[in-house]
Design an enzyme around this catalytic site. Structure first.
Site, PDB file in Angstrom:
ATOM      1  N   ILE A  30      12.759  15.634  55.061  1.00 39.22           N
ATOM      2  CA  ILE A  30      11.346  16.275  54.526  1.00 39.22           C
ATOM      3  C   ILE A  30      11.250  16.251  52.350  1.00 39.22           C
ATOM      4  O   ILE A  30      12.392  16.566  52.582  1.00 39.22           O
ATOM      5  CB  ILE A  30      10.734  17.661  54.465  1.00 39.22           C
ATOM      6  CG1 ILE A  30      10.673  17.892  56.241  1.00 39.22           C
ATOM      7  CG2 ILE A  30       9.746  18.265  53.898  1.00 39.22           C
ATOM      8  CD1 ILE A  30       9.898  18.577  56.973  1.00 39.22           C
TER       9      ILE A  30
ATOM     10  N   HIS B  69       3.843   9.223  63.467  1.00 36.52           N
ATOM     11  CA  HIS B  69       4.394  10.598  64.849  1.00 36.52           C
ATOM     12  C   HIS B  69       3.831  10.205  66.323  1.00 36.52           C
ATOM     13  O   HIS B  69       3.307   9.782  66.472  1.00 36.52           O
ATOM     14  CB  HIS B  69       3.319  11.896  63.837  1.00 36.52           C
ATOM     15  CG  HIS B  69       4.407  12.685  64.660  1.00 36.52           C
ATOM     16  ND1 HIS B  69       5.322  13.615  64.280  1.00 36.52           N
ATOM     17  CD2 HIS B  69       3.763  13.755  65.938  1.00 36.52           C
ATOM     18  CE1 HIS B  69       5.159  14.955  64.929  1.00 36.52           C
ATOM     19  NE2 HIS B  69       4.291  14.747  65.640  1.00 36.52           N
TER      20      HIS B  69
HETATM   21  C1  GAR Z   1      10.030   7.124  66.176  1.00 33.92           C
HETATM   22  O1  GAR Z   1       9.164   7.619  67.625  1.00 33.92           O
HETATM   23  C2  GAR Z   1       8.903   8.476  64.834  1.00 33.92           C
HETATM   24  O2  GAR Z   1       7.959   8.217  65.755  1.00 33.92           O
HETATM   25  C3  GAR Z   1       9.515   9.220  65.126  1.00 33.92           C
HETATM   26  O3  GAR Z   1      10.804   8.920  65.563  1.00 33.92           O
HETATM   27  C4  GAR Z   1      11.024   7.585  66.202  1.00 33.92           C
HETATM   28  C5  GAR Z   1      12.359   6.906  65.078  1.00 33.92           C
HETATM   29  O4  GAR Z   1      12.210   5.814  65.583  1.00 33.92           O
HETATM   30  N1  GAR Z   1       8.972   9.705  63.326  1.00 33.92           N
HETATM   31  C6  GAR Z   1       9.491  11.126  63.615  1.00 33.92           C
HETATM   32  O5  GAR Z   1       8.664  12.012  64.364  1.00 33.92           O
HETATM   33  C7  GAR Z   1       8.467  11.820  62.052  1.00 33.92           C
HETATM   34  N2  GAR Z   1       7.780  13.108  62.148  1.00 33.92           N
HETATM   35  P1  GAR Z   1      13.067   4.376  65.343  1.00 33.92           P
HETATM   36  O6  GAR Z   1      13.724   4.557  63.687  1.00 33.92           O
HETATM   37  O7  GAR Z   1      13.122   3.568  65.894  1.00 33.92           O
HETATM   38  O8  GAR Z   1      11.236   4.051  64.556  1.00 33.92           O
END
Ligand code: GAR
Length: 211
Positions: free
Chosen positions: A93, A110
């Protein structure tokens, strides 16, 4: 050309979706010019390097507080001359100075239909665990502008995904990524680069395609 800077912390599958979309010519005049990771060992860094994209690592623990970390991030983003900053699984954050420096120029993906399962503490797998605990039958993903309120900025795009009997958080996470996140994130970036998103009275209005 619009300079896109992508912030990551983990596997980087959303970054990969953006890289693939750019290769297919689906980001308008957007070009991913820099990837910034909050973790030195994030697999997302390898994805960027494999595609000859400049990378930077900026670790929260190297700074005494959120304010100095956020200042360093703001400086990096200015140095990179970012037209658009994309949070793609970025888990640290930042404080208000970053979004104030890039108003309506930072977007986040998100893994839920905001305003459900969002805000402080809702990130990654946690979001899907809570959705399953609640027993929702529909979940999905949201792309929104980043503001001072965690997950509270104007909503740009959303896509619904079905929850199925027997889903585990991992299975649901994968389905939400495949069916929603990897689609709407590149779409939102393209719309931004084409100047098709306006924010009016705190609400994002997306220009609709002509019939
Ligand atoms: C994804 O599902 C994204 O939406 C989430 O983390 C994951 C990252 O995956 N983000 C959050 O939860 C933010 N609040 P990635 O590194 O494979 O893109």
């Amino acid at each position: 050309m619009k300079n896109i800077v992508v912030l990551v912390s983990g596997g980087g599958t959303n970054l990969q979706a953006l890289i693939d979309a750019e290769k297919r010519g689906e980001l308008g005049d957007g070009k991913i010019t820099c990837v910034i990771s909050s973790k030195p060992d994030a697999y997302a860094i390898k994805r960027a390097k494999d595609n000859f994209i400049r990378t930077k690592v900026i670790v929260r623990a190297d700074y005494p507080d959120i304010a100095s970390y956020s200042k360093a991030m703001t400086d990096l983003l200015r140095e990179a001359e970012a037209d658009l900053v994309v949070y793609a699984g970025f888990m640290t954050i930042l404080d208000e100075q970053v979004c104030r420096a890039f108003p309506n120029r930072m977007i986040n993906v998100h893994p839920a239909l905001i305003p459900s399962f969002c805000g402080k503490g809702y990130y990654g797998l946690r979001v899907h665990e809570e959705a399953l605990k609640k027993g929702v039958k529909i979940t999905g993903a949201t792309v929104h502008f980043v503001t001072e309120e965690c997950d509270g900025g104007p909503i740009i795009l959303q896509k619904a995904v079905e929850v199925k009997n027997g889903d585990t958080p991992e299975i649901l996470q994968k389905r939400v990524m495949q069916e929603a996140e990897w689609k709407i994130l590149p779409q939102a970036v393209k719309l931004f680069c084409e100047g098709k998103i306006k924010v009016e009275n705190g609400v994002a209005v997306v220009e609709e395609p002509e019939e």
